[in-house]
Structure formats: C-alpha cells, structure tokens
Motif scaffolding. Structure first.
Motif, short mmCIF file in Angstrom:
data_model
loop_
_atom_site.label_atom_id
_atom_site.label_comp_id
_atom_site.label_asym_id
_atom_site.label_seq_id
_atom_site.Cartn_x
_atom_site.Cartn_y
_atom_site.Cartn_z
N GLY A 22 0.79 -1.16 0.20
CA GLY A 22 0.09 -0.06 -0.01
C GLY A 22 0.76 1.25 0.12
O GLY A 22 2.08 1.25 0.19
N LYS A 23 0.14 2.59 -0.05
CA LYS A 23 0.95 3.79 -0.17
C LYS A 23 1.63 3.92 1.25
O LYS A 23 2.56 4.60 1.33
CB LYS A 23 0.01 4.85 -0.52
CG LYS A 23 -0.54 4.68 -1.76
CD LYS A 23 -1.49 5.89 -2.25
CE LYS A 23 -1.80 5.88 -3.68
NZ LYS A 23 -3.18 6.73 -3.93
N ASN A 24 1.05 3.38 2.24
CA ASN A 24 1.76 3.38 3.73
C ASN A 24 2.77 2.34 3.86
O ASN A 24 3.55 2.17 4.74
CB ASN A 24 0.77 3.21 4.54
CG ASN A 24 -0.04 1.90 4.73
OD1 ASN A 24 0.33 0.87 3.80
ND2 ASN A 24 -1.01 1.60 5.50
N ILE A 34 -0.90 -5.27 2.30
CA ILE A 34 -2.40 -5.39 2.60
C ILE A 34 -2.77 -6.59 1.89
O ILE A 34 -2.84 -6.69 0.56
CB ILE A 34 -3.09 -3.93 2.26
CG1 ILE A 34 -2.15 -2.66 2.81
CG2 ILE A 34 -4.56 -4.07 2.55
CD1 ILE A 34 -2.77 -1.37 2.28
N CYS A 56 -5.15 0.59 -3.43
CA CYS A 56 -5.09 1.81 -3.00
C CYS A 56 -5.96 2.77 -3.68
O CYS A 56 -6.64 3.84 -3.05
CB CYS A 56 -4.02 2.39 -2.94
SG CYS A 56 -2.96 1.76 -1.35
N CYS A 76 -7.14 6.81 -2.92
CA CYS A 76 -7.03 7.16 -1.53
C CYS A 76 -5.76 7.78 -1.13
O CYS A 76 -4.70 7.24 -1.60
CB CYS A 76 -7.39 5.71 -0.91
SG CYS A 76 -7.28 5.76 0.93
N THR A 77 -5.80 8.60 -0.08
CA THR A 77 -4.48 9.14 0.40
C THR A 77 -4.52 9.33 1.85
O THR A 77 -3.99 9.89 2.27
CB THR A 77 -4.16 10.42 -0.25
OG1 THR A 77 -5.34 11.29 -0.05
CG2 THR A 77 -3.74 10.45 -1.75
N ARG A 78 -5.55 8.33 2.34
CA ARG A 78 -5.41 8.69 3.73
C ARG A 78 -4.55 8.49 4.76
O ARG A 78 -4.25 9.33 5.90
CB ARG A 78 -6.77 7.74 4.17
CG ARG A 78 -8.10 8.03 3.96
CD ARG A 78 -9.27 6.97 4.70
NE ARG A 78 -10.35 6.74 3.98
CZ ARG A 78 -11.39 6.31 4.67
NH1 ARG A 78 -11.47 5.69 5.88
NH2 ARG A 78 -12.50 6.02 4.03
N CYS A 79 -3.57 7.53 4.43
CA CYS A 79 -2.50 7.52 5.27
C CYS A 79 -1.61 8.37 5.20
O CYS A 79 -1.03 8.93 6.20
CB CYS A 79 -1.63 5.97 5.05
SG CYS A 79 -1.52 5.69 3.09
N VAL A 87 -6.18 4.39 9.94
CA VAL A 87 -7.19 5.14 9.10
C VAL A 87 -7.09 4.38 7.66
O VAL A 87 -7.98 4.75 6.78
CB VAL A 87 -6.30 6.45 8.67
CG1 VAL A 87 -6.22 7.44 9.66
CG2 VAL A 87 -5.06 6.30 7.73
N CYS A 88 -6.57 3.00 7.48
CA CYS A 88 -6.79 2.65 6.26
C CYS A 88 -8.19 1.91 6.22
O CYS A 88 -8.39 0.89 6.91
CB CYS A 88 -5.60 1.48 6.12
SG CYS A 88 -5.52 0.49 4.56
N PRO A 89 -8.74 2.19 5.12
CA PRO A 89 -10.27 1.31 4.84
C PRO A 89 -10.07 -0.17 4.81
O PRO A 89 -10.94 -0.62 5.38
CB PRO A 89 -10.69 1.89 3.62
CG PRO A 89 -9.65 2.66 3.10
CD PRO A 89 -8.59 2.91 4.02
N TRP A 90 -8.98 -0.62 4.54
CA TRP A 90 -8.83 -2.28 4.29
C TRP A 90 -8.74 -2.71 5.69
O TRP A 90 -9.10 -3.91 5.72
CB TRP A 90 -7.50 -2.50 3.41
CG TRP A 90 -7.90 -2.09 2.06
CD1 TRP A 90 -7.59 -1.07 1.52
CD2 TRP A 90 -8.79 -2.94 0.88
NE1 TRP A 90 -7.92 -0.95 0.19
CE2 TRP A 90 -8.80 -2.14 -0.02
CE3 TRP A 90 -9.62 -3.94 1.07
CZ2 TRP A 90 -9.48 -2.38 -1.17
CZ3 TRP A 90 -10.20 -4.43 0.03
CH2 TRP A 90 -10.19 -3.62 -1.24
S1 SF4 Z 1 -4.83 4.13 3.47
FE1 SF4 Z 1 -5.73 4.24 1.50
S2 SF4 Z 1 -3.84 4.85 0.24
FE2 SF4 Z 1 -3.03 4.47 2.61
S3 SF4 Z 1 -2.52 2.18 2.33
FE3 SF4 Z 1 -4.74 2.23 2.70
S4 SF4 Z 1 -5.92 1.99 0.77
FE4 SF4 Z 1 -3.86 2.65 0.43
#
Ligand code: SF4
Ligand code: B12
Ligand code: SF4
Length: 297
Positions: free
Chosen positions: A105-107, A111, A141, A144-147, A200-203
C-alpha cells in the motif's frame, strides 16, 4: 538501521541463494495480531497493536520449525532450510507480494483484501521446489491518500517507502538516542510504535482476530507513574513483550515526551522526580516535557 544499507545486506536481499545456496522456494506466511484495542485504543497512551501481546520474534519461530518438520515428514528426508520473521536480510513485504499475499500500500504495508495489514510476516527458505503462487496482481489503494494525510510526521514518500528517520515507529523503537525536538510534538501519545497509517486504512475493517499468543497481555492504559519504573520492574513487566526492545531508557524517554505532549500540569511533580533518574536520556526528555507543559499553559 544502517545494517539494512550495508553491502552484505544488499546482496543477501537481492539473492536468497547467498543465504541458502540450495534455496528453490520461499514459503511466505502471515500471523494476525489485531485486537479490539487497534480500533478502540483511546487510553491516554497508545502502544502499537502488534506490541500488546507476546513478542512475535519468540512466538513465530517455533511454529516455522513445526512447519518444516511437517514438510520433512511428508517428504521423508531432511530439507535444507532457513527461516525468518523480521530479523532476516530479506524484503519481507516484497516477497509477500510476489507470493500473492497482497499488495504494497501507499503506507508501505503489505495489505490483503481479506485481512487488511494487521499481520506479521515470516518466511521459510526451502531446498525443494514448490509450485509457485501467482504474485498479487492488483493495487487496491486507488485514489485514496488517507494514510499520507494522517501521518503526523509526513514521512510517507510517494514511491511507497518511508523516510524512516521521521517515522514514529523508528523514533520510539529503533532509535536509541535523543528524539529530535521538532518530532516530539507529532509523536502525540505514541509511547511504542505507531499505528496511525493503518488505523485510517479502509482495508483494516477486514482485519482478522488476533492469534491468541498476540492478544493483549500487558496492562492498559499505561500509567504516568511508569516514568518512575525501576529496571527490575521494567524487566519483569515487559519480559515477554516486544517493548523490551526499547529497554527501560527508551521506553521512559518516550513516555516523558508523551507526558509533555499531553500538557497536564498535574504531571509536573512526577517529571521532576524523573529529573533525578540515573539515565541522562530520561532526564533530558523529562526536562523538555516540563518546558513543554509550562509553555502550553
Ligand atoms: S490508507 Fe488508502 S492509500 Fe493508504 S494504504 Fe490504505 S488504501 Fe492505500
Ligand atoms: C526496517 C523496518 C521498519 C522501519 C522502516 C519501515 C519501512 N517502511 O521501510 C521502521 C522502524 C520505520 C518500521 C516501522 C514499522 N514496521 Co517495520 N520493518 C522493517 C523491516 C525490518 C525492513 C523493511 C525494509 O527493508 N525497509 C526498507 C524499504 C526500502 O523496504 P520496503 O518498505 O520493504 O520496500 C521495498 C519493497 O516493498 C519493494 N516495493 C515497494 N513497492 C513495491 C511494489 C511492488 C509491486 C513490488 C514487487 C515491490 C515493491 O521495494 C521497496 C524497496 O526495495 C521489515 C522486515 C523485513 N525484513 O522486511 C519490518 C516490517 C516491514 N515492519 C512491520 C511492521 C508491522 C511495522 C509497523 C507497523 C510497526 C508499528 N506499528 O510501529 C511500522 C509501520 C510503518 C510503515 N508504515 O511501514 C512488518 C510489516 C507487516 C505488513 N503487513 O506489511 C514487517 C514486514 C515485519 C514483519 N516480519 O512482519 N519498520
Ligand atoms: S507508523 Fe506513524 S509515523 Fe510511521 S508512517 Fe505510519 S503514520 Fe507515519
């Protein structure tokens, strides 16, 4: 963490045959650690969820040995092998992606669509051919940029890696010296590790229940009076916990910063007692905390 960049470590990461010349397959495994605290942790002080139970460096290896014994029994002879969880000179997330366990993931976490990212990885290098799984084909991802938005030290880089020197997990666990002053307020209430970019990651709504060995064992919330823990008390409380890695001096350093961030004047007497600690690192951070509380008034 300079060991990661050393020439020896780089070449071993690039070619598993340097670690195990007979290596023909790598089995990648994951063990979930999440628990209710991961989502509901709202105590004064936060600890990374993986560190609330027994230390996975102790829990996972005997299980890997069992798997190897099982395979050897099936095959009927010993197999050359090496196994790792976290400590090995290999890129575990990349191997997990190639083994089909999920995407990076972006973080920078691995995942899985059915388990989020709240699991630890382990690998067994084996001297036998196994039918390979497909690598994980997609990236979920999206836009999304939540992380990235939530990371308090803005250390998540655009290429799915981190500026590890700024990551709260590094600052509170691996870093053995001073925490840079500008990074102390962003630490918020994290006294060991950080889970923000996963919370914060929706997954992670798909996180799986923790393996029993990784369920919460240490008492929560951690009390301010921990700042006066003696070495013997620290060792006793955290003897089976990953927190032992920070040692008393690192743990109390972190706690002093977090008490400073909370800004509660009632904590000043306990910080003043910490100014008498034998350990300069703890004294210096307690001094900063007192200053921070005064300036917040
Ligand atoms: S918060 Fe969004 S961008 Fe960050 S790892 Fe999770 S899905 Fe990917
Ligand atoms: C050093 C380290 C850290 C450092 C640096 C982290 C970092 N992101 O680089 C610090 C101390 C900050 C850290 C923090 C944490 N860590 Co850590 N860490 C490691 C360690 C020992 C090495 C990672 C490493 O080499 N980093 C350097 C960078 C360059 O490597 P990388 O992120 O793996 O990226 C490479 C690959 O991902 C690949 N890549 C990137 N994108 C893509 C895309 C594709 C398609 C492919 C094929 C490859 C690829 O290329 C990158 C460069 O080579 C691993 C164990 C291991 N041996 O792998 C655990 C590990 C990554 N950590 C882990 C955990 C749990 C954490 C924390 C959640 C702990 C916490 N709660 O505080 C945080 C999370 C911070 C975060 N957002 O990453 C787990 C992750 C499990 C998972 N589900 O992903 C690991 C795998 C340990 C384990 N055995 O379970 N960690
Ligand atoms: S663990 Fe915390 S500090 Fe590190 S990248 Fe994630 S949100 Fe940022």
């Amino acid at each position: 963490m300079d060991y990661l960049a050393s020439e020896r470590s780089r070449s071993r990461r690039a070619d598993p045959k340097i670690i195990l010349p007979e290596c023909k397959s790598i089995l990648v495994l994951a063990l979930p650690y999440t628990n209710t605290e991961f989502r509901t942790q709202n105590s004064e002080f936060s600890i990374a969820a993986y560190a609330l139970g027994d230390d996975y460096h102790d829990v996972i290896p005997p299980r890997l040995q069992e798997i190897i014994s099982f395979i050897e029994t099936q095959i009927g002879h010993p197999i050359p092998n090496r196994y790792y969880t976290d400590t090995g000179p290999i890129l575990e997330r990349e191997l997990a992606q190639r083994a089909g366990l999920g995407w990076i993931g972006k973080n920078s976490m691995l995942i899985n669509p059915q388990a989020g990212s709240t699991f630890l990885l382990a690998e067994i290098l084996l001297g036998i051919e196994l039918e390979p799984d497909e690598s994980f084909p997609t990236d979920h991802c999206g836009t999304c940029t939540r992380c990235i938005d939530a990371c308090p030290t803005q250390c998540i880089l655009p290429n799915r890696t981190l500026d590890a020197n700024r990551c709260i997990s590094f600052l509170t666990i691996e870093n053995k010296g001073d925490i840079p002053e500008d990074l102390r307020p962003p630490m918020q209430n994290w006294i060991f590790g950080c889970d923000i970019c996963q919370q914060v990651c929706p997954w992670n709504r798909f996180s799986q229940p923790a393996d029993p060995a990784l369920e919460t064992k240490i008492p929560l919330p951690v009390l301010t009076s921990d700042l006066l823990l003696l070495s013997s008390e620290f060792n006793q409380r955290f003897k089976k916990s990953p927190i032992a890695r920070a040692k008393r001096r690192g743990y109390l350093r972190n706690l002093a910063v977090v008490i400073g961030n909370t800004g509660n004047a009632d904590d000043i007497p306990i910080l003043e007692q910490a100014l008498q600690d034998d350990e300069p690192l703890i004294r210096d951070h307690a001094k900063w905390a007192i200053k921070n509380i005064h300036s917040a008034k």
